[in-house]
Design a protein around this motif. Structure first.
Motif, mmCIF file in Angstrom:
data_model
loop_
_atom_site.group_PDB
_atom_site.id
_atom_site.type_symbol
_atom_site.label_atom_id
_atom_site.label_comp_id
_atom_site.label_asym_id
_atom_site.label_seq_id
_atom_site.Cartn_x
_atom_site.Cartn_y
_atom_site.Cartn_z
ATOM 1 N N PHE A 286 -9.545 -0.643 7.713
ATOM 2 C CA PHE A 286 -9.656 -0.133 6.642
ATOM 3 C C PHE A 286 -10.936 -0.539 6.242
ATOM 4 O O PHE A 286 -12.001 -2.008 6.362
ATOM 5 C CB PHE A 286 -8.516 -1.145 5.618
ATOM 6 C CG PHE A 286 -7.173 -0.679 5.731
ATOM 7 C CD1 PHE A 286 -6.180 -1.301 6.887
ATOM 8 C CD2 PHE A 286 -6.479 0.083 5.226
ATOM 9 C CE1 PHE A 286 -5.049 -0.906 6.803
ATOM 10 C CE2 PHE A 286 -4.953 0.183 5.030
ATOM 11 C CZ PHE A 286 -4.573 0.001 5.598
ATOM 12 N N PHE B 169 -5.818 -5.892 10.685
ATOM 13 C CA PHE B 169 -5.119 -5.863 11.507
ATOM 14 C C PHE B 169 -4.131 -6.731 12.769
ATOM 15 O O PHE B 169 -5.122 -7.432 13.375
ATOM 16 C CB PHE B 169 -5.442 -4.295 12.509
ATOM 17 C CG PHE B 169 -3.828 -3.909 13.365
ATOM 18 C CD1 PHE B 169 -4.910 -4.270 15.092
ATOM 19 C CD2 PHE B 169 -3.166 -3.732 13.735
ATOM 20 C CE1 PHE B 169 -3.858 -4.325 16.278
ATOM 21 C CE2 PHE B 169 -2.776 -2.954 14.871
ATOM 22 C CZ PHE B 169 -3.203 -3.965 15.849
ATOM 23 N N LEU C 170 0.777 -1.105 0.257
ATOM 24 C CA LEU C 170 -0.030 0.029 0.305
ATOM 25 C C LEU C 170 0.755 1.130 -0.033
ATOM 26 O O LEU C 170 2.261 1.396 0.720
ATOM 27 C CB LEU C 170 -0.926 -0.253 0.883
ATOM 28 C CG LEU C 170 -2.317 -0.789 0.863
ATOM 29 C CD1 LEU C 170 -1.751 -2.207 1.490
ATOM 30 C CD2 LEU C 170 -2.914 0.278 2.774
ATOM 31 N N TYR D 199 3.975 -2.294 12.435
ATOM 32 C CA TYR D 199 2.027 -2.672 12.521
ATOM 33 C C TYR D 199 2.424 -4.301 11.538
ATOM 34 O O TYR D 199 3.598 -4.114 10.557
ATOM 35 C CB TYR D 199 1.379 -1.842 12.180
ATOM 36 C CG TYR D 199 1.661 -0.511 12.653
ATOM 37 C CD1 TYR D 199 2.810 0.372 12.046
ATOM 38 C CD2 TYR D 199 1.063 0.465 13.757
ATOM 39 C CE1 TYR D 199 2.595 2.104 12.561
ATOM 40 C CE2 TYR D 199 1.079 1.061 13.855
ATOM 41 C CZ TYR D 199 1.964 1.912 13.630
ATOM 42 O OH TYR D 199 1.429 3.162 13.827
ATOM 43 N N LEU E 104 1.454 -8.376 5.435
ATOM 44 C CA LEU E 104 1.986 -6.537 5.303
ATOM 45 C C LEU E 104 2.472 -5.810 6.935
ATOM 46 O O LEU E 104 2.084 -6.426 7.932
ATOM 47 C CB LEU E 104 0.780 -5.430 4.720
ATOM 48 C CG LEU E 104 0.321 -6.186 3.231
ATOM 49 C CD1 LEU E 104 -0.745 -4.672 3.424
ATOM 50 C CD2 LEU E 104 1.566 -5.427 2.076
ATOM 51 N N LYS F 10 -3.486 1.949 15.559
ATOM 52 C CA LYS F 10 -3.910 0.524 14.072
ATOM 53 C C LYS F 10 -5.128 0.873 13.182
ATOM 54 O O LYS F 10 -5.540 2.804 13.848
ATOM 55 C CB LYS F 10 -4.124 -0.427 14.474
ATOM 56 C CG LYS F 10 -6.180 -0.585 15.198
ATOM 57 C CD LYS F 10 -6.381 -1.473 15.932
ATOM 58 C CE LYS F 10 -7.653 -1.888 16.290
ATOM 59 N NZ LYS F 10 -7.838 -2.902 16.953
ATOM 60 N N LEU F 11 -4.848 0.609 11.945
ATOM 61 C CA LEU F 11 -5.735 1.584 10.683
ATOM 62 C C LEU F 11 -7.049 0.703 10.799
ATOM 63 O O LEU F 11 -6.307 -1.077 10.696
ATOM 64 C CB LEU F 11 -5.346 1.661 9.794
ATOM 65 C CG LEU F 11 -3.994 2.374 9.599
ATOM 66 C CD1 LEU F 11 -2.817 2.686 8.566
ATOM 67 C CD2 LEU F 11 -4.548 4.070 9.916
ATOM 68 N N TYR G 160 -0.401 -6.578 9.185
ATOM 69 C CA TYR G 160 -1.191 -6.392 8.792
ATOM 70 C C TYR G 160 -1.598 -8.090 7.873
ATOM 71 O O TYR G 160 -0.303 -8.082 7.311
ATOM 72 C CB TYR G 160 -2.329 -5.270 8.249
ATOM 73 C CG TYR G 160 -2.151 -3.556 8.912
ATOM 74 C CD1 TYR G 160 -1.437 -3.063 8.877
ATOM 75 C CD2 TYR G 160 -3.153 -3.456 9.361
ATOM 76 C CE1 TYR G 160 -0.892 -1.518 9.588
ATOM 77 C CE2 TYR G 160 -3.191 -2.265 9.684
ATOM 78 C CZ TYR G 160 -2.160 -1.219 9.981
ATOM 79 O OH TYR G 160 -2.080 -0.197 10.791
ATOM 80 N N GLN H 59 -3.284 -9.556 4.667
ATOM 81 C CA GLN H 59 -4.542 -8.916 3.576
ATOM 82 C C GLN H 59 -5.189 -10.410 2.720
ATOM 83 O O GLN H 59 -3.773 -11.204 2.268
ATOM 84 C CB GLN H 59 -4.099 -8.354 2.341
ATOM 85 C CG GLN H 59 -5.103 -7.946 1.502
ATOM 86 C CD GLN H 59 -4.413 -6.673 0.333
ATOM 87 O OE1 GLN H 59 -3.251 -6.585 0.164
ATOM 88 N NE2 GLN H 59 -5.462 -5.503 -0.182
ATOM 89 N N LEU I 204 -8.338 -6.621 4.557
ATOM 90 C CA LEU I 204 -7.398 -5.720 5.386
ATOM 91 C C LEU I 204 -7.406 -5.616 7.300
ATOM 92 O O LEU I 204 -8.452 -5.314 7.479
ATOM 93 C CB LEU I 204 -6.334 -4.628 5.142
ATOM 94 C CG LEU I 204 -5.640 -4.162 3.455
ATOM 95 C CD1 LEU I 204 -5.859 -2.711 3.388
ATOM 96 C CD2 LEU I 204 -4.643 -4.719 4.285
ATOM 97 N N PHE J 88 4.111 1.208 4.317
ATOM 98 C CA PHE J 88 4.310 -0.366 3.983
ATOM 99 C C PHE J 88 4.823 -1.098 3.778
ATOM 100 O O PHE J 88 5.572 -0.195 2.232
ATOM 101 C CB PHE J 88 2.970 -1.080 3.551
ATOM 102 C CG PHE J 88 1.414 -0.594 4.572
ATOM 103 C CD1 PHE J 88 0.811 0.770 4.880
ATOM 104 C CD2 PHE J 88 0.606 -1.738 5.204
ATOM 105 C CE1 PHE J 88 -0.756 0.644 5.367
ATOM 106 C CE2 PHE J 88 -0.068 -1.296 6.115
ATOM 107 C CZ PHE J 88 -0.677 -0.376 6.182
#
Lengths: 114, 114
Positions: A104, B45, A44, B33, B91, A101-102, B35, B37, B43, B105
């Motif tokens: 999405f 966390f 990303l 972080y 990720l 944290k995100l 993640y 996917q 996506l 990322f």
């Protein structure tokens, strides 16, 4: 629960036309909003963010986004689309508290036709 | 390099085997972080590090998943006794300290469990 929604799985637009990729959010407190783009088989890439201040945020590659608090939206826009803009776009919101944290959205595939 | 790097880029393993995924963040970034996917889950966390500590592990899907970070830099995500549902792209991202900074990322590790 805090969440992000991208209502369109795919957006089709002709090259040279304006594009909009929609995003709405649901958070408690002030939202911190982000847009990322993902090209095929790539990670990303950050496009832009809204933290505070002006509701219109400008980012990379000519993209901009408008924060609308009353509509809880953060739509991504570009005045004139390029074929090279074709990619998967993700809206994200930062969760507050002790974590960065995100969360999405599900992503929107943008297809720009020549 | 200037960006986040991850290794391996691809990993194929047999069900039941353990795997280790590595992330090298951008130099100086204190936050890191992980993640995941996948087609079905989008996506997600997994875990957040600030320095070598992990204040948020809430996204780890089971106790088969663990991660560590050493020297405030490199991080390793370990999956024990892999299952087919672990197949995904993992990720890694890093950012400066401070909760408003965007995350950068890496290209991801594609894990396939046969």
């Amino acid at each position: 629960a805090q969440s992000v929604a991208q209502p369109e799985d795919q957006v089709n637009v002709a090259e040279g036309n304006p594009l909009t990729v929609k995003c709405t959010y649901s958070v408690s407190g002030n939202p911190y909003l982000f847009w990322y783009v993902q090209y095929p088989n790539r990670g990303l890439q950050f496009l832009l963010k809204y933290i505070t201040g002006d509701n219109l945020v400008k980012g990379s590659y000519g993209f901009e986004a408008e924060f609308n608090k009353s509509q809880t939206s953060f739509h991504l826009k570009k005045p004139s689309a390029l074929v090279s803009d074709s990619a998967l776009y993700f809206c994200a919101v930062r969760i507050g508290g002790a974590t960065n944290k995100l969360i999405f959205g599900t992503g929107t595939l943008l297809a720009v036709q020549p | 390099g200037a960006g986040v790097s991850q290794s391996p880029s691809n990993k194929v393993t047999e069900k039941g085997k353990d795997v280790e995924l590595r992330c090298d963040p951008i130099s100086g970034h204190t936050a890191l972080y992980w993640y995941r996917q996948s087609l079905g889950q989008g996506l997600e966390f997994l875990i957040y590090f600030q320095g070598n500590s992990a204040p948020d592990k809430s996204g780890l899907p089971s106790d088969r998943f663990s991660a560590e970070r050493t020297g405030g830099s490199v991080s390793t995500l370990t999956i024990q006794r892999t299952q087919q549902e672990d197949s995904a792209v993992y990720l890694c991202a890093s950012s400066w300290g401070g909760l408003n900074n965007e995350q950068f990322f890496g290209p991801g590790t594609r894990l396939t469990v046969l």
